[in-house]
Scaffold this motif. Sequence first.
Motif: not given
Length: 597
Positions: A484-485, A534-539
């Motif tokens: 999501m980031a 939901f946390d999709l912050g990493s990439s």
Amino acid sequence: MSNNASVPTSASNTPIAIDDDESPLETNSDPSLLPITSRHTSAVWSDFKRKRVGDVIKAECNHCSKLLAGGSKAGTTHLKDHIKICPKRVCQDLRQTRMFGTKKNLNDKNDTMTLAPYEFHQEDGRRDLAEMIILHEYPISMVEHIGFRKYSNTLQPGFKVPSRNTTRKDIMKRYELEKENVATLLRKAKGKIALTTDMWTADNQRKGYMAVTSHFIDNTWKLQSRIIRFLYVPAPHTAEVLADALKESIQSWNLDLRLSSITVDNCSTNDAMMEILKGVFPYGSLLLRGDFFHMRCCAHILNLIVQDGLSAVVSNGVQRIRDSVVFWTASDKRVQRFEQVAKQITPECSRKLALDCKTRWNSTYEMLSIATSYKEVFVVLSARNNLYKNPPTPEDWEKVEKICEHLEVFSKTTLSFSGTNYPTANLYFPKICALRIAISGWLLSPHDYVRKMADIMLQKYNKYWASVNGLMGVATILDPRYKMALIRFYFAKIFDEHDFEIEVRRISDLLRRLVDEYGSKMGKTQGSSNQQDFDLGSSSKSNEETFMQEFAEFLQQDKDSNCGEFKDDEYAKLVGELEEGFETCDIDSGTSGLCTE
């Protein structure tokens, strides 16, 4: 006599011990040599002599003196194999052999020639002839041309060139075979199938044809694209006529319950056609009850955006440049004259003038970018040729040069969208967002015509934005590099604070709806239906896009943010359930797998 001496065929007076049931046909003064008896009936023995080496019987090649197994239980297959590749064999029986050239690839200029057994088959020749006609679009009547028949007879006298009707039957046989191969591939695919379709007009006949292409992920997770229909559509090409033709194509392949989307160009006729088809296919079989059944071609959207922008600010200038290109490419003499002057004035430029296709903006961009490099040449020639009238003005060149600088980003994006193997939905989203940011930046240009072009292009872009970025955003979330980031990163640049929250929530809610629908069709309750964030912050870092470095910095500053994101553990669970559903779904029982677009 040495071992390398030639072996005489006549018998000698030297007694040689032989098996009781063998009668000698030849002897030799060399005591180590054994006779070729009546039991050795294979023709291969004409190239070998039998020889005792210690307690073992060997077969020695008459050409290279290589020793091979020669006992009664050794057989002759290995001897025949050796003769085929013997480097010193000169005289061979060529009646049943043929020289074969082998290459590592088709572009390799070096052939490796080998002599191998050959047997001619008439059916193989007919099959390859039909394939050649299909591949190169030759007329079927060529098989009755005297020159072709003479040429075929020279290559292979045993090949009987088939008649025109027989060749037509061979081509249809090949068609049915390939059609069954595609049908088998479609049956084995467990996921949904997306379609693209477009109309094509034959220049020589002025008849309209519809091409329908299927796109799906096979069971090895590879993107596949197969043309399933190419049919003549009689005029008039109304929405009803096109809808009937496309419906028949879909039903003939039994894809009614497996459709994910149909992508078409942007025009009112296609819009009406898709509305008709939406009511034809089972309502519950479509993704989110048909919300994504009608998809618009991204490349065509880009074409509309650019064409609107160009026509608003430099339409007359573009037409003058187009007329100039037409004039100086109209004959070989004019082309030669243009190139002579170009070599004197712009020797560093070697590209040839190219005329555009008005319906393909990227060809217009190519025409303009090439023409601007020869602007001095056009100026010089306008003073030397009285027939060359209405050349581009200095203002035209100034505007076109500046606009081409801005449109380069559109050209690169269009080329990436036009690929056949590599483009996938997760790659589109960053490019589409980068275009939006670029257009917005042009609004600050000191040139009024650039600002005007940007304003018109932005209006057209926003018209199709919502229908384009939805599924692209979902695909981006499912890319573990971005999650999501990347959505938050680009939306923060595009929207204000209020719209940012709304758009981020819209994309995340769309993903939840899709997962819930797949879960209900598979008889499972997906964990995404709850309202947890939901946390999709990493990439991971990527260098392919202009904003990736800035995106990496954004991630460092945004680690603790949870604006509508997915948490890592629930993201992993979501992806796992999707993959499990893809692997376990049963098409025959009416359930569906993953959407491929």
